[in-house]
Write an enzyme that holds these catalytic residues in place. Structure first.
Site, PDB file in Angstrom:
ATOM      1  N   GLU A  34       0.857  -1.196   0.000  1.00  0.00           N
ATOM      2  CA  GLU A  34       0.000   0.000   0.000  1.00  0.00           C
ATOM      3  C   GLU A  34       0.886   1.237   0.000  1.00  0.00           C
ATOM      4  N   GLY A  40      -6.520   0.584   4.488  1.00  0.00           N
ATOM      5  CA  GLY A  40      -7.960   0.902   4.485  1.00  0.00           C
ATOM      6  C   GLY A  40      -8.451   1.545   3.199  1.00  0.00           C
ATOM      7  N   THR A  42      -9.504   3.988   0.017  1.00  0.00           N
ATOM      8  CA  THR A  42     -10.414   5.135  -0.073  1.00  0.00           C
ATOM      9  C   THR A  42     -11.433   5.052   1.058  1.00  0.00           C
ATOM     10  N   CYS A  43     -11.972   3.858   1.263  1.00  0.00           N
ATOM     11  CA  CYS A  43     -13.066   3.662   2.224  1.00  0.00           C
ATOM     12  C   CYS A  43     -12.738   4.212   3.607  1.00  0.00           C
ATOM     13  N   GLY A 181     -23.295  17.085  -9.657  1.00  0.00           N
ATOM     14  CA  GLY A 181     -23.624  15.659  -9.596  1.00  0.00           C
ATOM     15  C   GLY A 181     -24.518  15.356  -8.406  1.00  0.00           C
ATOM     16  N   GLY A 183     -25.382  12.428  -7.195  1.00  0.00           N
ATOM     17  CA  GLY A 183     -25.208  11.014  -6.881  1.00  0.00           C
ATOM     18  C   GLY A 183     -25.035  10.848  -5.375  1.00  0.00           C
ATOM     19  N   GLU A 204     -27.382  18.764 -11.594  1.00  0.00           N
ATOM     20  CA  GLU A 204     -27.344  17.380 -12.096  1.00  0.00           C
ATOM     21  C   GLU A 204     -27.659  17.377 -13.588  1.00  0.00           C
ATOM     22  N   VAL A 238     -22.657  22.003 -15.731  1.00  0.00           N
ATOM     23  CA  VAL A 238     -21.722  23.075 -15.395  1.00  0.00           C
ATOM     24  C   VAL A 238     -20.729  23.153 -16.546  1.00  0.00           C
ATOM     25  N   HIS A 446     -41.790  -5.903  18.164  1.00  0.00           N
ATOM     26  CA  HIS A 446     -42.613  -4.693  18.238  1.00  0.00           C
ATOM     27  C   HIS A 446     -42.194  -3.878  19.456  1.00  0.00           C
TER      28      HIS A 446
HETATM   29  P1  FAD Z   1      -9.656   1.547  -2.634  1.00  0.00           P
HETATM   30  O1  FAD Z   1     -10.386   1.632  -1.357  1.00  0.00           O
HETATM   31  O2  FAD Z   1      -9.623   2.741  -3.513  1.00  0.00           O
HETATM   32  O3  FAD Z   1      -8.176   1.083  -2.251  1.00  0.00           O
HETATM   33  C1  FAD Z   1      -7.169   0.970  -3.202  1.00  0.00           C
HETATM   34  C2  FAD Z   1      -5.852   1.243  -2.523  1.00  0.00           C
HETATM   35  O4  FAD Z   1      -4.818   0.893  -3.420  1.00  0.00           O
HETATM   36  C3  FAD Z   1      -5.624   2.708  -2.173  1.00  0.00           C
HETATM   37  O5  FAD Z   1      -5.376   2.857  -0.793  1.00  0.00           O
HETATM   38  C4  FAD Z   1      -4.429   3.129  -3.011  1.00  0.00           C
HETATM   39  O6  FAD Z   1      -3.564   4.015  -2.317  1.00  0.00           O
HETATM   40  C5  FAD Z   1      -3.738   1.793  -3.248  1.00  0.00           C
HETATM   41  N1  FAD Z   1      -2.927   1.755  -4.454  1.00  0.00           N
HETATM   42  C6  FAD Z   1      -3.262   2.143  -5.703  1.00  0.00           C
HETATM   43  N2  FAD Z   1      -2.261   1.887  -6.573  1.00  0.00           N
HETATM   44  C7  FAD Z   1      -1.268   1.317  -5.836  1.00  0.00           C
HETATM   45  C8  FAD Z   1       0.033   0.831  -6.159  1.00  0.00           C
HETATM   46  N3  FAD Z   1       0.486   0.838  -7.421  1.00  0.00           N
HETATM   47  N4  FAD Z   1       0.773   0.333  -5.161  1.00  0.00           N
HETATM   48  C9  FAD Z   1       0.332   0.290  -3.885  1.00  0.00           C
HETATM   49  N5  FAD Z   1      -0.900   0.740  -3.525  1.00  0.00           N
HETATM   50  C10 FAD Z   1      -1.676   1.247  -4.497  1.00  0.00           C
HETATM   51  N6  FAD Z   1     -18.687   2.554  -0.373  1.00  0.00           N
HETATM   52  C11 FAD Z   1     -19.579   1.946   0.420  1.00  0.00           C
HETATM   53  O7  FAD Z   1     -19.815   0.750   0.264  1.00  0.00           O
HETATM   54  N7  FAD Z   1     -20.219   2.616   1.433  1.00  0.00           N
HETATM   55  C12 FAD Z   1     -20.005   3.927   1.656  1.00  0.00           C
HETATM   56  O8  FAD Z   1     -20.589   4.498   2.563  1.00  0.00           O
HETATM   57  C13 FAD Z   1     -19.089   4.609   0.826  1.00  0.00           C
HETATM   58  N8  FAD Z   1     -18.831   5.907   1.016  1.00  0.00           N
HETATM   59  C14 FAD Z   1     -17.926   6.539   0.223  1.00  0.00           C
HETATM   60  C15 FAD Z   1     -17.710   7.891   0.430  1.00  0.00           C
HETATM   61  C16 FAD Z   1     -16.811   8.575  -0.368  1.00  0.00           C
HETATM   62  C17 FAD Z   1     -16.576  10.036  -0.135  1.00  0.00           C
HETATM   63  C18 FAD Z   1     -16.093   7.867  -1.374  1.00  0.00           C
HETATM   64  C19 FAD Z   1     -15.078   8.583  -2.218  1.00  0.00           C
HETATM   65  C20 FAD Z   1     -16.294   6.517  -1.586  1.00  0.00           C
HETATM   66  C21 FAD Z   1     -17.236   5.849  -0.793  1.00  0.00           C
HETATM   67  N9  FAD Z   1     -17.513   4.496  -0.983  1.00  0.00           N
HETATM   68  C22 FAD Z   1     -18.434   3.869  -0.194  1.00  0.00           C
HETATM   69  C23 FAD Z   1     -16.830   3.701  -2.024  1.00  0.00           C
HETATM   70  C24 FAD Z   1     -15.690   2.875  -1.403  1.00  0.00           C
HETATM   71  O9  FAD Z   1     -14.799   3.734  -0.747  1.00  0.00           O
HETATM   72  C25 FAD Z   1     -14.974   2.089  -2.489  1.00  0.00           C
HETATM   73  O10 FAD Z   1     -15.897   1.328  -3.234  1.00  0.00           O
HETATM   74  C26 FAD Z   1     -13.945   1.137  -1.873  1.00  0.00           C
HETATM   75  O11 FAD Z   1     -12.994   1.842  -1.123  1.00  0.00           O
HETATM   76  C27 FAD Z   1     -13.244   0.332  -2.975  1.00  0.00           C
HETATM   77  O12 FAD Z   1     -12.285  -0.503  -2.406  1.00  0.00           O
HETATM   78  P2  FAD Z   1     -10.984  -0.970  -3.215  1.00  0.00           P
HETATM   79  O13 FAD Z   1     -10.204  -1.814  -2.281  1.00  0.00           O
HETATM   80  O14 FAD Z   1     -11.381  -1.521  -4.518  1.00  0.00           O
HETATM   81  O15 FAD Z   1     -10.203   0.369  -3.553  1.00  0.00           O
HETATM   82  P1  NAD Z   2     -22.356   8.735  -8.735  1.00  0.00           P
HETATM   83  O1  NAD Z   2     -22.126   7.932  -9.932  1.00  0.00           O
HETATM   84  O2  NAD Z   2     -23.119   8.191  -7.583  1.00  0.00           O
HETATM   85  O3  NAD Z   2     -23.119  10.087  -9.144  1.00  0.00           O
HETATM   86  C1  NAD Z   2     -22.607  10.979 -10.074  1.00  0.00           C
HETATM   87  C2  NAD Z   2     -23.722  11.897 -10.545  1.00  0.00           C
HETATM   88  O4  NAD Z   2     -23.155  12.919 -11.330  1.00  0.00           O
HETATM   89  C3  NAD Z   2     -24.761  11.187 -11.409  1.00  0.00           C
HETATM   90  O5  NAD Z   2     -26.038  11.538 -10.960  1.00  0.00           O
HETATM   91  C4  NAD Z   2     -24.453  11.702 -12.808  1.00  0.00           C
HETATM   92  O6  NAD Z   2     -25.592  11.740 -13.639  1.00  0.00           O
HETATM   93  C5  NAD Z   2     -23.963  13.093 -12.493  1.00  0.00           C
HETATM   94  N1  NAD Z   2     -23.105  13.692 -13.517  1.00  0.00           N
HETATM   95  C6  NAD Z   2     -22.168  13.097 -14.284  1.00  0.00           C
HETATM   96  N2  NAD Z   2     -21.558  14.003 -15.075  1.00  0.00           N
HETATM   97  C7  NAD Z   2     -22.124  15.201 -14.782  1.00  0.00           C
HETATM   98  C8  NAD Z   2     -21.917  16.531 -15.244  1.00  0.00           C
HETATM   99  N3  NAD Z   2     -20.986  16.795 -16.143  1.00  0.00           N
HETATM  100  N4  NAD Z   2     -22.667  17.517 -14.715  1.00  0.00           N
HETATM  101  C9  NAD Z   2     -23.606  17.256 -13.774  1.00  0.00           C
HETATM  102  N5  NAD Z   2     -23.852  16.015 -13.300  1.00  0.00           N
HETATM  103  C10 NAD Z   2     -23.115  15.013 -13.795  1.00  0.00           C
HETATM  104  O7  NAD Z   2     -20.910   9.234  -8.293  1.00  0.00           O
HETATM  105  P2  NAD Z   2     -20.389   9.895  -6.940  1.00  0.00           P
HETATM  106  O8  NAD Z   2     -21.507  10.466  -6.155  1.00  0.00           O
HETATM  107  O9  NAD Z   2     -19.263  10.764  -7.361  1.00  0.00           O
HETATM  108  O10 NAD Z   2     -19.827   8.646  -6.164  1.00  0.00           O
HETATM  109  C11 NAD Z   2     -18.753   7.870  -6.720  1.00  0.00           C
HETATM  110  C12 NAD Z   2     -18.803   6.450  -6.266  1.00  0.00           C
HETATM  111  O11 NAD Z   2     -18.554   6.341  -4.887  1.00  0.00           O
HETATM  112  C13 NAD Z   2     -20.128   5.807  -6.558  1.00  0.00           C
HETATM  113  O12 NAD Z   2     -19.902   4.738  -7.427  1.00  0.00           O
HETATM  114  C14 NAD Z   2     -20.641   5.316  -5.268  1.00  0.00           C
HETATM  115  O13 NAD Z   2     -21.049   3.977  -5.366  1.00  0.00           O
HETATM  116  C15 NAD Z   2     -19.452   5.423  -4.313  1.00  0.00           C
HETATM  117  N6  NAD Z   2     -19.992   5.954  -3.055  1.00  0.00           N
HETATM  118  C16 NAD Z   2     -20.835   5.169  -2.333  1.00  0.00           C
HETATM  119  C17 NAD Z   2     -21.386   5.654  -1.182  1.00  0.00           C
HETATM  120  C18 NAD Z   2     -22.336   4.798  -0.409  1.00  0.00           C
HETATM  121  O14 NAD Z   2     -22.377   3.612  -0.670  1.00  0.00           O
HETATM  122  N7  NAD Z   2     -23.073   5.326   0.537  1.00  0.00           N
HETATM  123  C19 NAD Z   2     -21.106   6.932  -0.749  1.00  0.00           C
HETATM  124  C20 NAD Z   2     -20.272   7.706  -1.522  1.00  0.00           C
HETATM  125  C21 NAD Z   2     -19.709   7.189  -2.668  1.00  0.00           C
END
Ligand code: FAD
Ligand code: NAD
Length: 467
Positions: A34, A40, A42-43, A181, A183, A204, A238, A446
């Site tokens: 890592e 951990g 992104t999550c 967006g 989303g 959006e 936008v 309940h």
């Molecule tokens: P990542 O979590 O992205 O982990 C990949 C790791 O690989 C990173 O730490 C990176 O540094 C490392 N890496 C990359 N390239 C290399 C390399 N060459 N060498 C060594 N290390 C490297 N999902 C949910 O299910 N519930 C949620 O509530 C939720 N909330 C979210 C909120 C936000 C703001 C965001 C941005 C995402 C959210 N997600 C949520 C999505 C979730 O974070 C991702 O789906 C999840 O982290 C994906 O896991 P992953 O292991 O595939 O990748």
């Molecule tokens: P998203 O795909 O959920 O939503 C992106 C939104 O942006 C869509 O509604 C799309 O139509 C819109 N959009 C795209 N291009 C646009 C433009 N040029 N102008 C205006 N609107 C536009 O993506 P996100 O909210 O960025 O989240 C990214 C990922 O992270 C998702 O895949 C989501 O699964 C994951 N995530 C999950 C959770 C959760 O599980 N609670 C929380 C946060 C993020």
């Protein structure tokens, strides 16, 4: 001398770290590389965990300001201490990322800090601050995750024009926050800053919010979020953000279908138009792996096109969710260890952690209609649930969809308080291929919100008793 392993995982997010732990449990000699400095992914670092820490705190802040008095709770003036709120978020992240280091030790996983690059079949280079070493391994798992999708013409500086990462760490509540967006990220982080005092405008491109989710659910959510104060500009794009004035950003909007543009001011702009796979500098070319047009690595039961190179999580196809990445990581480790690893992609829940929450699993009504599949529907409003009424949380409903002939549950879609927890009942039911009647005839405690699930299941056969 290079070190040798059964399995080297590149990326320590939910896909990578869960794959590593399961591989360790199964007795494989495993290392996880890592580059971020903490485990951990992104999550834990900039996603699920910090966003939920802020959602929890901001929800309480809003409740203290708007709901406590009616419950007979007197307080002094409610004030925001943003540094403390951000600090408790950072503490949650710190504790949980260190927890994974502990789990690695417990399960005999070697944690290697550095950037991993595939050199060829069975060989991975690690670059730790310029010092390189080579690992020999039987298998490689790619778990490098995803990154923010940029919007052409809009430069993210993580201060005024931010991605989700900057939006988790704003040092001041913006006067006006424009989200690009509607989303999951936009609605969750928009909710946080709205509760703390920002005016929130959501731009959006499509004519609906939360594409992909059941449209009845998304419509209900939009109504509720608009009532809470979010200003939705649907069917709008936008076209630029002018940052030249240090006092205010100018955001240019245009109807998605073309037409006259409009300029609005903002203190902060959050770009949240999706995420894209991250595979930069990974050396895919050294094993002949090509990504598809959107940058994803294709897989067949986690196997890539290169022998003994596997892929899990956000950088391969499927929903970009932590629990999907986790399930793939576990199943992939099991397959590598010669066991029967499997992920049921039909039963991956999705939750939006706003207030109220949204939760979905299985087919949406839109999908069933498009497929021409005959289905029955049961729907129950929280307005008629006794616990929701006592908790003053009556917004929303539970909807259950079942096959018209066999009654097998095909999907469930919920909006309401705590539905993110409640959806797990339907996930389990669907894993057992339960019928709606199985849920309807299961005794539920309940008074709980889960009774709404039971009543919705009864509604499939037309015998909801409490509404
Ligand atoms: P990542 O979590 O992205 O982990 C990949 C790791 O690989 C990173 O730490 C990176 O540094 C490392 N890496 C990359 N390239 C290399 C390399 N060459 N060498 C060594 N290390 C490297 N999902 C949910 O299910 N519930 C949620 O509530 C939720 N909330 C979210 C909120 C936000 C703001 C965001 C941005 C995402 C959210 N997600 C949520 C999505 C979730 O974070 C991702 O789906 C999840 O982290 C994906 O896991 P992953 O292991 O595939 O990748
Ligand atoms: P998203 O795909 O959920 O939503 C992106 C939104 O942006 C869509 O509604 C799309 O139509 C819109 N959009 C795209 N291009 C646009 C433009 N040029 N102008 C205006 N609107 C536009 O993506 P996100 O909210 O960025 O989240 C990214 C990922 O992270 C998702 O895949 C989501 O699964 C994951 N995530 C999950 C959770 C959760 O599980 N609670 C929380 C946060 C993020």
């Amino acid at each position: 001398m290079s070190k040798s392993y059964d399995l080297v995982i590149i990326g320590g997010g939910p896909g990578g770290y869960n794959c590593a732990i399961r591989a360790g449990q199964l007795g494989l000699k495993v290392a996880c590389i890592e580059t971020r400095g903490t485990l951990g992914g992104t999550c834990l670092n900039v996603g699920c965990i910090p966003s939920k820490a802020l959602l929890h705190a901001s929800e309480l802040f809003e409740a203290a300001s708007t709901e406590f008095a009616a419950l007979g709770i007197k307080t002094g003036e409610i004030q925001l201490d943003l540094p403390t709120m951000l600090g408790q978020k950072d503490e949650a992240v710190d504790g949980l990322t260190k927890g994974i280091e502990f789990l690695f030790k417990k399960n005999n996983v070697e944690y290697i800090r550095g950037k991993g690059r595939i050199l060829g079949q069975g060989r991975v280079e690690v670059d730790a601050d310029g010092e390189t070493s080579t690992l020999e391994t039987r298998h490689i798992v790619i778990a490098t995750g995803s990154e923010v999708t940029p919007l052409p013409g809009v430069t993210i500086d993580e201060e005024r024009v931010v991605s989700s990462t900057g939006a988790l760490d704003l040092q001041k509540v913006p006067g006006r926050l424009v989200l690009i967006g509607a989303g999951v990220i936009g609605l969750e982080l928009g909710s946080v800053w709205r509760r703390l005092g920002a005016e929130v405008i959501v731009v959006e491109y499509l004519d609906r919010i939360l594409p992909g989710m059941d449209s009845e659910l998304a419509k209900a959510a939009q109504r509720i979020f608009a009532r809470q104060g979010m200003d939705f500009r649907l069917g709008t794009k936008v076209t630029g953000v002018d940052t030249s004035d240090p006092a205010s950003l100018s955001v240019t909007l245009e109807p998605a279908s073309g037409g006259d543009s409009e300029t609005i001011s903002a203190d902060t702009v959050l770009v949240c138009i999706g995420r894209r796979p991250f595979t930069e500098g990974l050396g895919l070319e050294n094993v002949g792996i090509e990504t598809d047009g959107r940058g994803f690595i294709a897989n067949d039961h986690f196997r890539t096109s290169a022998e003994n190179v596997w892929v899990v999580g956000d950088c391969t196809h499927g929903p970009m969710l932590a629990h999907k990445a986790e399930d793939e990581g576990v199943a992939c480790a099991e397959l590598i260890a010669g066991k029967a690893g499997h992920v049921n992609y039909g039963v991956i829940p999705g939750v939006v952690y706003t207030a109220p929450e949204l939760a979905s699993v299985g087919a949406t009504e839109d999908e069933l209609k498009k497929e021409g599949r005959a289905y029955k529907k049961g729907k129950f409003p929280f307005q008629a649930n006794s616990r929701a009424r006592t908790n003053h949380a009556t917004d929303g409903f539970v909807k259950i969809l079942a096959d018209a002939e066999t009654d097998e549950i095909l999907g469930a879609h919920m909006i309401g308080a705590n539905v993110g927890e409640m959806i797990a009942e339907i996930c389990l039911a669907m894993e057992f291929r339960a019928s709606s009647e199985d849920v309807a005839r299961t005794c539920h405690p309940h008074p709980t919100l889960t009774e709404a699930v039971r009543q919705a299941a009864m509604g499939v056969e037309g015998w909801s008793m409490q509404a």
